[in-house]
Motif scaffolding. Structure first.
Motif, short mmCIF file in Angstrom:
data_model
loop_
_atom_site.label_atom_id
_atom_site.label_comp_id
_atom_site.label_asym_id
_atom_site.label_seq_id
_atom_site.Cartn_x
_atom_site.Cartn_y
_atom_site.Cartn_z
N ILE A 1 -16.29 13.97 11.22
CA ILE A 1 -16.58 15.39 11.30
C ILE A 1 -15.36 16.16 11.80
O ILE A 1 -15.03 17.25 11.30
N ARG B 1 -28.55 14.90 7.27
CA ARG B 1 -27.31 15.31 6.59
C ARG B 1 -27.25 16.83 6.42
O ARG B 1 -26.17 17.42 6.50
N ARG B 2 -28.40 17.46 6.21
CA ARG B 2 -28.41 18.91 6.08
C ARG B 2 -28.10 19.58 7.41
O ARG B 2 -27.47 20.64 7.46
N THR C 1 -24.35 19.36 7.80
CA THR C 1 -23.69 20.30 6.90
C THR C 1 -23.81 21.73 7.41
O THR C 1 -22.82 22.48 7.43
N ARG C 2 -24.99 22.11 7.84
CA ARG C 2 -25.17 23.48 8.35
C ARG C 2 -24.28 23.74 9.55
O ARG C 2 -23.66 24.80 9.67
N GLU D 1 -20.49 23.84 8.53
CA GLU D 1 -20.15 25.07 7.82
C GLU D 1 -20.20 26.28 8.76
O GLU D 1 -19.39 27.21 8.62
#
Length: 415
Positions: free
Chosen positions: A92, A279-280, A283-284, A287
């Motif tokens: 990350i 995983r979402r 990602t959130r 971002e």
């Protein structure tokens, strides 16, 4: 057949390696403030690539494989350890660094090193060691990471520790921000007291500018740690059965992700459903950090890494909205995972292991193996306590249990 000599005619610095790839506020790899013990440059690696390699090859890094994240080692092969967590943080951190045009190697390096000072049995081991060391300036895992890389690793002929670059040490110590104000008064959790022993004593030898923010690379590694922790403790907690997927609807941020997954994949099997949620979430958060960091960088407009250090605020962080959501996730994890009775029951057992090991070795330090039991006669009581602390802090979960079993007849059965 005569072996052909292979040599490098120009160093990476001479050919301008990566100069065009980084933002003006990124740490430039060849503009390092150097190492405590001067060494010749490597002709094939930047200073931070070299630091990364030294960390990966260290004994402390290998031990992370058998150090607890949340669940102790016997509970299953698929739960996170300190090592798997560290690898996830480094991934990350590199993603954030790449998006922000930072030095990816420094960000990765700091992510790989950030947990080197952790004790066996996770935060429970840290809490107990701090309690045991209360009369001897306490224990702090972040300070212990610095101690590991500057003193406790004994690999090189010319110095103790790994002799990492100044920027790596700075980021390791200050990844959450300045430790003192401009007048030298401790900040944050150290306010009103003093800095941890390892940081204070090293600072006397090598000034790490503790009153400024660290590089953006260090800030990226720090927020990467939070992102990985949140997502993967949700994953492990679900797989351990400490809470159900539907319980996550208590947290609006998680409820929104869960609804998104269920709308797109109705009837999805549980294992895939868990992974989609995790995983979402990653990602959130990633971002969001990129968007917020770009906004803050535009506001501050740093023209160098020194401008980042003197910005007076964190530049790589969550937006206020995501920060609030992330706090809700942590509150949920504390209630459902970290304070779950099954977890607490094991924590009470391992706390006794650490506490009794410390007492035993303070009473009979000769029971420690070599080289820990060498030169005991010259040690003051505080120095002896610090050596015992260093020995225990470096143990893996399994080794701590084995050492307790060697010294005591009533070692807890964690299986």
């Amino acid at each position: 057949m005569q072996r052909e000599e292979v040599r490098v005619d120009k160093t990476l610095k001479e050919v301008g390696f990566g100069a065009q790839e980084r933002a003006v506020f990124a740490q430039k790899p060849f503009e390092t403030r150097g190492r405590l013990h001067p060494e010749p440059d490597s002709p094939t690696r930047t200073p931070f690539q070299r630091d990364r390699d030294r960390i990966i090859h260290s004994t402390a890094f290998r031990r992370l494989k058998h150090k607890t994240q949340v669940f102790v080692y016997h509970e299953g092969d698929h739960f996170r350890t300190r090592l798997t967590h560290t690898i996830e943080v480094s991934q990350i951190a590199r993603a954030l660094a790449r998006a922000l045009r930072l030095d990816e190697d420094l960000a990765e390096c700091l992510a790989l090193a950030h947990d080197l000072g952790h004790t066996p049995f996770g935060h429970e081991g840290e809490d107990v060691l701090h309690e045991c060391m209360a009369a001897f300036e306490g224990f702090d895992h972040n300070a212990q990471s610095l101690r590991v890389v500057t003193s406790l690793e004994h690999r090189y002929a010319e110095f103790d520790g790994l002799n990492l670059a100044w920027e790596t040490l700075e980021g390791l110590v200050k990844h959450n921000g300045p430790l003192v104000d401009p007048q030298g008064h401790p900040l944050g959790k150290f306010a009103g007291s003093q800095l941890p022993y390892a940081i204070r004593t090293y600072q006397q030898r090598h000034d790490l500018a503790l009153d400024t923010w660290p590089s953006a690379e260090a800030q990226a590694a720090a927020i990467a740690d939070d992102i990985a922790y949140d997502a993967h403790d949700l994953d492990d907690g679900l797989r351990a059965g400490l809470f159900a997927i539907e319980d996550m609807r208590e947290v609006p941020y998680l409820a929104d992700i869960l609804s998104e997954v269920d709308t797109k994949y109705p009837g999805l099997e549980e294992g895939r459903r868990i992974h989609e949620i995790v995983r979402r979430s990653i990602t959130r958060m990633v971002e969001d950090v990129i968007t917020e960091a770009l906004k803050r960088l535009k506001e501050v407009d740093p023209r160098s890494v020194e401008d980042v250090r003197n910005a007076g605020r964190c530049l790589v962080s969550f937006s206020p909205e995501m920060a609030a959501a992330e706090r809700q996730v942590k509150t949920f994890l504390f209630a459902r995972v970290y304070r779950h009775e099954d977890v607490l029951a094991v924590r009470r057992q391992v706390a006794r292991v650490v506490r009794e090991l410390f007492g035993a070795f303070m009473a009979r330090p000769q029971d420690m193996p070599r080289p820990w039991n060498v030169g005991l006669e010259s040690l003051s009581q505080p120095a002896l306590a610090r050596r015992v602390c260093d020995y225990i802090a470096g143990m893996t979960d399994r080794y701590a249990i084995d050492e307790h079993r060697r010294l005591f007849d009533d070692t807890p059965d964690l299986g």
